[in-house]
Structure formats: C-alpha cells, structure tokens
Design an enzyme around this catalytic site. Structure first.
Site, PDB file in Angstrom:
ATOM      1  N   HIS A  72     -11.722 124.442  42.421  1.00 53.88           N
ATOM      2  CA  HIS A  72     -11.971 123.764  41.142  1.00 53.88           C
ATOM      3  C   HIS A  72     -12.438 122.340  41.401  1.00 53.88           C
ATOM      4  CE1 HIS A  72      -9.388 126.442  38.265  1.00 53.88           C
ATOM      5  NE2 HIS A  72     -10.255 127.137  38.983  1.00 53.88           N
ATOM      6  N   TYR A 195      -4.622 120.312  30.824  1.00 54.65           N
ATOM      7  CA  TYR A 195      -3.365 119.596  30.602  1.00 54.65           C
ATOM      8  C   TYR A 195      -3.451 119.006  29.190  1.00 54.65           C
ATOM      9  CZ  TYR A 195      -2.225 119.747  35.626  1.00 54.65           C
ATOM     10  OH  TYR A 195      -1.909 120.157  36.895  1.00 54.65           O
ATOM     11  N   PRO A 288       6.972 119.381  38.163  1.00 56.39           N
ATOM     12  CA  PRO A 288       5.769 120.131  38.531  1.00 56.39           C
ATOM     13  C   PRO A 288       4.443 119.530  38.069  1.00 56.39           C
ATOM     14  CG  PRO A 288       7.012 121.294  36.831  1.00 56.39           C
ATOM     15  CD  PRO A 288       7.866 120.155  37.277  1.00 56.39           C
ATOM     16  N   LYS A 292       2.437 118.963  42.937  1.00 56.31           N
ATOM     17  CA  LYS A 292       2.594 118.338  44.259  1.00 56.31           C
ATOM     18  C   LYS A 292       3.603 119.024  45.181  1.00 56.31           C
ATOM     19  CE  LYS A 292      -0.503 115.417  44.018  1.00 56.31           C
ATOM     20  NZ  LYS A 292      -1.700 115.878  44.687  1.00 56.31           N
ATOM     21  N   TYR A 378      -4.457 113.438  42.478  1.00 55.64           N
ATOM     22  CA  TYR A 378      -4.368 114.880  42.192  1.00 55.64           C
ATOM     23  C   TYR A 378      -5.006 115.679  43.320  1.00 55.64           C
ATOM     24  CZ  TYR A 378      -4.040 119.091  39.301  1.00 55.64           C
ATOM     25  OH  TYR A 378      -3.720 120.337  38.824  1.00 55.64           O
TER      26      TYR A 378
HETATM   27  P1  FAD Z   1      11.568 126.688  49.201  1.00 54.27           P
HETATM   28  O1  FAD Z   1      10.311 127.333  48.833  1.00 54.27           O
HETATM   29  O2  FAD Z   1      12.605 126.434  48.195  1.00 54.27           O
HETATM   30  O3  FAD Z   1      12.158 127.394  50.474  1.00 54.27           O
HETATM   31  C1  FAD Z   1      13.453 127.144  50.955  1.00 54.27           C
HETATM   32  C2  FAD Z   1      13.997 128.419  51.551  1.00 54.27           C
HETATM   33  O4  FAD Z   1      15.271 128.156  52.115  1.00 54.27           O
HETATM   34  C3  FAD Z   1      14.176 129.514  50.530  1.00 54.27           C
HETATM   35  O5  FAD Z   1      13.519 130.675  50.951  1.00 54.27           O
HETATM   36  C4  FAD Z   1      15.681 129.688  50.434  1.00 54.27           C
HETATM   37  O6  FAD Z   1      16.034 131.025  50.128  1.00 54.27           O
HETATM   38  C5  FAD Z   1      16.086 129.261  51.839  1.00 54.27           C
HETATM   39  N1  FAD Z   1      17.492 128.867  51.919  1.00 54.27           N
HETATM   40  C6  FAD Z   1      18.261 128.241  51.012  1.00 54.27           C
HETATM   41  N2  FAD Z   1      19.503 128.091  51.483  1.00 54.27           N
HETATM   42  C7  FAD Z   1      19.524 128.599  52.719  1.00 54.27           C
HETATM   43  C8  FAD Z   1      20.535 128.737  53.708  1.00 54.27           C
HETATM   44  N3  FAD Z   1      21.794 128.347  53.482  1.00 54.27           N
HETATM   45  N4  FAD Z   1      20.210 129.309  54.883  1.00 54.27           N
HETATM   46  C9  FAD Z   1      18.955 129.753  55.117  1.00 54.27           C
HETATM   47  N5  FAD Z   1      17.965 129.664  54.211  1.00 54.27           N
HETATM   48  C10 FAD Z   1      18.254 129.090  53.029  1.00 54.27           C
HETATM   49  N6  FAD Z   1       5.406 123.284  42.855  1.00 54.27           N
HETATM   50  C11 FAD Z   1       4.176 123.087  42.435  1.00 54.27           C
HETATM   51  O7  FAD Z   1       3.449 122.347  43.103  1.00 54.27           O
HETATM   52  N7  FAD Z   1       3.695 123.739  41.312  1.00 54.27           N
HETATM   53  C12 FAD Z   1       4.471 124.613  40.616  1.00 54.27           C
HETATM   54  O8  FAD Z   1       4.028 125.196  39.636  1.00 54.27           O
HETATM   55  C13 FAD Z   1       5.780 124.840  41.021  1.00 54.27           C
HETATM   56  N8  FAD Z   1       6.581 125.696  40.358  1.00 54.27           N
HETATM   57  C14 FAD Z   1       7.861 125.886  40.812  1.00 54.27           C
HETATM   58  C15 FAD Z   1       8.727 126.762  40.148  1.00 54.27           C
HETATM   59  C16 FAD Z   1      10.028 126.924  40.592  1.00 54.27           C
HETATM   60  C17 FAD Z   1      10.960 127.873  39.851  1.00 54.27           C
HETATM   61  C18 FAD Z   1      10.496 126.203  41.699  1.00 54.27           C
HETATM   62  C19 FAD Z   1      11.917 126.349  42.191  1.00 54.27           C
HETATM   63  C20 FAD Z   1       9.628 125.355  42.374  1.00 54.27           C
HETATM   64  C21 FAD Z   1       8.312 125.180  41.926  1.00 54.27           C
HETATM   65  N9  FAD Z   1       7.448 124.338  42.597  1.00 54.27           N
HETATM   66  C22 FAD Z   1       6.205 124.146  42.169  1.00 54.27           C
HETATM   67  C23 FAD Z   1       7.828 123.634  43.794  1.00 54.27           C
HETATM   68  C24 FAD Z   1       7.357 124.378  45.023  1.00 54.27           C
HETATM   69  O9  FAD Z   1       7.452 125.758  44.827  1.00 54.27           O
HETATM   70  C25 FAD Z   1       8.222 123.894  46.156  1.00 54.27           C
HETATM   71  O10 FAD Z   1       7.967 122.519  46.318  1.00 54.27           O
HETATM   72  C26 FAD Z   1       7.991 124.653  47.461  1.00 54.27           C
HETATM   73  O11 FAD Z   1       8.465 125.960  47.347  1.00 54.27           O
HETATM   74  C27 FAD Z   1       8.688 123.929  48.596  1.00 54.27           C
HETATM   75  O12 FAD Z   1       8.743 124.753  49.719  1.00 54.27           O
HETATM   76  P2  FAD Z   1       9.993 124.705  50.680  1.00 54.27           P
HETATM   77  O13 FAD Z   1       9.682 125.697  51.739  1.00 54.27           O
HETATM   78  O14 FAD Z   1      10.310 123.308  51.016  1.00 54.27           O
HETATM   79  O15 FAD Z   1      11.212 125.187  49.806  1.00 54.27           O
HETATM   80  C1  DHB Z   2       0.524 124.916  38.106  1.00 48.31           C
HETATM   81  C2  DHB Z   2       1.671 124.191  38.066  1.00 48.31           C
HETATM   82  C3  DHB Z   2       1.592 122.842  37.894  1.00 48.31           C
HETATM   83  O1  DHB Z   2       2.682 122.109  37.883  1.00 48.31           O
HETATM   84  C4  DHB Z   2       0.406 122.188  37.762  1.00 48.31           C
HETATM   85  O2  DHB Z   2       0.373 120.853  37.570  1.00 48.31           O
HETATM   86  C5  DHB Z   2      -0.739 122.914  37.827  1.00 48.31           C
HETATM   87  C6  DHB Z   2      -0.661 124.286  38.003  1.00 48.31           C
HETATM   88  C7  DHB Z   2       0.589 126.394  38.285  1.00 48.31           C
HETATM   89  O3  DHB Z   2       1.682 126.933  38.402  1.00 48.31           O
HETATM   90  O4  DHB Z   2      -0.455 127.032  38.269  1.00 48.31           O
END
Ligand code: FAD
Ligand code: DHB
Length: 385
Positions: A72, A195, A288, A292, A378
C-alpha cells in the site's frame, strides 16, 4: 538439555529470533506453552512496515509475502464529510504491506529453522546473572526438564514469566476505550486502509486479502462482543466510515471472528538484565492504532540477533551491551506515535479534545510537514535508526 540461546515464547518475536540466530550460526531452543496450531491461528496484526518487509526478505522469508501480500502506498484519514489520502511513497519513499501476523507465523514455521517445544508448562527462569542461566519446564509428556544456556531471550509477551525475572521500571498508560474487531469474508470496500474520526467513535477499515476484510470500532472498556450483533456492527461501521459520502459504499459480509481488544501502552526498562534479554511484547505494548506491535517485535529481534551472534560467535559483547538502549530508541518513538494516533482519533468525554483532534487531522492532511511526520512514523524508520 543445553543450547546457546533459550528462547521463551514462539510468537513472531521468538520464532524470528531463532531463525535469525540459526542463519548467524548460533543454536537456540524455543519453549512455548501453547500448541503450534493455537499460535498459528491467533488473529492479530496485519500491517508490515517497509523495514519489516526488507528484513523478512533478507532472511529468506519474503517469497510468499511478496506473492500474496499487498503493498500500500498510504492510508486514508477521514472525518464526517472529508476523506484525505496520505501517500507515504510520495512523502517518504517508503510503503507498507498488508500481510497478516498469521501468515508471518506460518512462514516462520515452514522455514523449519527453529527447534520448538510446544505445550510446555511451569516455565521458570534461573540464575540470569550467572554465567550459566537456565530455564526449567515440564514438557508436553509431563517430564521435568532443565534447559541450560549462555543467554535467555524473553519473547513471551506481556503475561509470560520473563518480565518478572528482572528488576525493571515500567511506564504505562491505559486508555478509556477498547476496539471491537471483526474479520469478514467480504472483499474490502477500499483499496487502502481508512482511519475514521467520528463523533460516535473511531472506526478502521483494514483488510487481510482481496476477499477478507478486517474492521474495528471504538467501544467502551468492558464491552461484551455478544451485545453486538453482526447487523449492529455493520450499521455502526457504515455510519462511522461514511457510507453514502461522495458515493462511497461499505459492503457488509459474513463475520467469521469477533473480539474485543483493550488498549494500553507500557514500556519496561531496561530490556536486559545480566544474561536475560527481553524482546517484543514482553518488554512493551502499544495500542494498536498505527499498527506498530508486530513491527516493533521484528525490529527488537533483528537488533538482538545481531548482538547475540556477535557476542556468542565472535566474542564481541559491544552490541549486546548496547541492545537495551538501541532497542528502546525505537520503542519510545513507536510508543509516542501509537499514543498520538490513538489520542487523535478516539472520542473521549471532553468536547474541547474533539476540536483539538479535528484541528490536528486538518493539519496532517493539508500540511506537507504534518503529513510527512505521520508518514515517516507509519511507514517506519529504518531498523537501528
Ligand atoms: P506474542 O505474539 O504475544 O508471543 C508470545 C508467545 O509467548 C505466545 O505464543 C505465548 O503463548 C508465549 N508464552 C506466554 N507465556 C509463556 C510461558 N510461560 N512459557 C512459554 N511461552 C509463553 N499489533 C499490531 O501491530 N496490529 C494489530 O492489529 C494487533 N492486534 C492485536 C490483537 C491482539 C488480540 C493482541 C494480543 C495483539 C495485537 N497486536 C497487534 C500486537 C501484536 O500482535 C504483538 O505486538 C505481537 O504479537 C508481538 O509478538 P511477540 O512474539 O512479542 O508476542
Ligand atoms: C490493523 C490493525 C491496526 O491497528 C492498524 O492500525 C492497521 C491495521 C489490522 O489488524 O489490519
């Protein structure tokens, strides 16, 4: 068991770190409490910054992204009666890509570079200040295990045990609203994300593919998704996104997922304590708005993998010593940007704030300097800026 890097968590941060370390010649073992299927199916982020796409491509993970992802040029920002396009490519020379976190996760699993123990329990960190830290856990068969390592990487999100294993300062902010998110089997009604500021509350039209839309509504904290029928959600999205405005139409479709996401910011500093390093959501959460979270996790593990390869393979600790400061530079930039986008677009109780928001929106959509600031943040700054 013994490895060089014990990684806790097989989300995008943990799996990508293991992949980058393997490419650098450093061994890692990943421990994950959930099943591989559960982790792969979690619907979360959808937008990759230019630097995330470049990193994944350079790590050999870009083929499906480039074939099935969608580039995009920018986003639309709107409020009742007006919609403006911000062209990031023109403004900064950088773009973003629509490619779901589920797909990044699948690509990492398919690469097969990470040795992961899924469905472990009782994960506990030991001796993080000593030469030989270790992690104890119970494996999927119920056997107690100890994993010894040179370094532990806490990639276990905000509820994992790694955060608590270091004395750190936490900065945080909670927001008085949440997002109700849906996934729908319908072609997006827009070519790029919208947005929308609206007196009823913020709305976002995003997407996952040419046949799958992802949309969000600002709702009060504590909202029960069961109180929102599909019809009510589509009606409210139509209102807030401006159905009928200048002939634009929102096409509804079958809703396949519905959930409420609370919003908060936190940053835990420092991101290193002895031989324990934090990366991704284990160290910071952003609301969100501005997409980021996943990009920050990718940036953290890029820096961390370089630091650990230099230290464990080439005996040079300089990057590891600088990791926390280097990562936090980007973390705080993204924390500010996510807070700023959130507060510019969400409706609160005070009508004074609403006028400030509209003034800010008019400025970023009409001033080159304003638009460029939003676009640069962004589309994302280069990793290691
Ligand atoms: P996670 O993806 O949370 O991975 C951490 C892992 O550690 C998980 O698999 C968990 O099961 C594991 N874990 C936890 N405890 C333990 C333990 N005791 N022992 C071993 N493993 C463990 N970001 C965006 O940019 N846009 C979005 O739209 C967006 N939507 C989101 C929606 C939701 C519901 C959530 C929760 C987050 C969202 N985020 C979004 C944020 C983004 O998904 C996270 O920033 C990203 O997943 C970070 O990755 P991570 O690997 O650090 O953490
Ligand atoms: C999405 C989530 C966001 O927070 C955003 O700013 C843009 C896109 C998404 O889930 O697609």
């Amino acid at each position: 068991m013994r490895t060089q890097v014990a990684i806790i968590g097989a989300g995008p941060a943990g799996l990508l770190l293991a992949h980058l370390l393997a490419r650098g010649g450093v061994d890692a073992v990943v421990l994950e409490t959930r099943s591989q299927e559960y982790v792969a199916a979690r619907i979360r982020a959808g937008i990759l910054e230019q630097s995330s796409v470049d990193l994944l491509t350079s790590a050999g993970l870009g083929d499906r992204l480039r074939a099935e992802g969608h580039e995009h040029r920018g986003i639309y920002l709107q409020w009742p009666g007006e919609r403006h396009h911000l062209d990031f490519l023109d403004l900064t020379g950088r773009t973003v890509w629509v490619y779901g976190q589920t797909e990044v996760q699948k690509d990492l699993v398919a690469a097969g570079t990470a040795l992961v123990h899924y469905e472990v329990s009782a994960v506990s960190l030991h001796d993080v200040l000593a030469e030989r830290p270790s992690v104890t856990f119970v494996d999927a068969d119920g056997a107690e295990q100890r994993l010894e390592a040179d370094v532990i990487a806490g990639c276990d999100g905000s509820f994992g045990p790694s955060r608590g294993a270091m004395p750190a300062r936490t900065f945080e902010r909670t927001y008085p609203y949440s997002w109700l998110g849906i996934l729908a089997e319908v072609a997006p009604s827009t070519d790029e994300l919208i947005y929308a500021w609206h007196p009823n509350g913020f709305a976002l039209h995003s997407m996952r593919s040419p046949t799958v839309s992802r949309l969000y509504l600002q709702v009060p904290n504590g909202t029960d998704p069961a109180g929102w029928s599909d019809d009510r959600i589509w009606d409210e999205l139509a209102t807030r996104l401006g159905h009928g405005q200048d002939g634009w139409k929102l096409t509804p479709g079958p809703v396949t997922d519905k959930s409420v996401l609370p919003m908060r910011s936190y940053v835990q500093t420092p991101m290193r304590h002895g031989r324990l390093f934090l990366a991704g959501d284990a160290a910071h959460i952003v609301p969100p708005t501005g997409a980021k979270g996943l990009n920050l996790a990718i940036a953290d593990v890029t820096l961390l993998s370089r630091a650990l390869v230099a230290w464990l393979k080439d005996d040079d600790p300089a990057l590891a010593d600088g990791y926390s400061d280097d990562a936090l530079r980007r973390v705080w930039r993204c924390t500010h940007f996510s807070w700023w986008m959130t507060t510019m677009l969400h409706i609160g109780a005070d009508p004074f704030d609403a006028q400030l928001q509209l003034s800010q929106l008019k400025w970023v959509t009409t001033s080159h300097a304003g638009a460029q600031g939003l676009a640069e943040n962004y589309a994302g700054l280069p990793i290691g800026f």
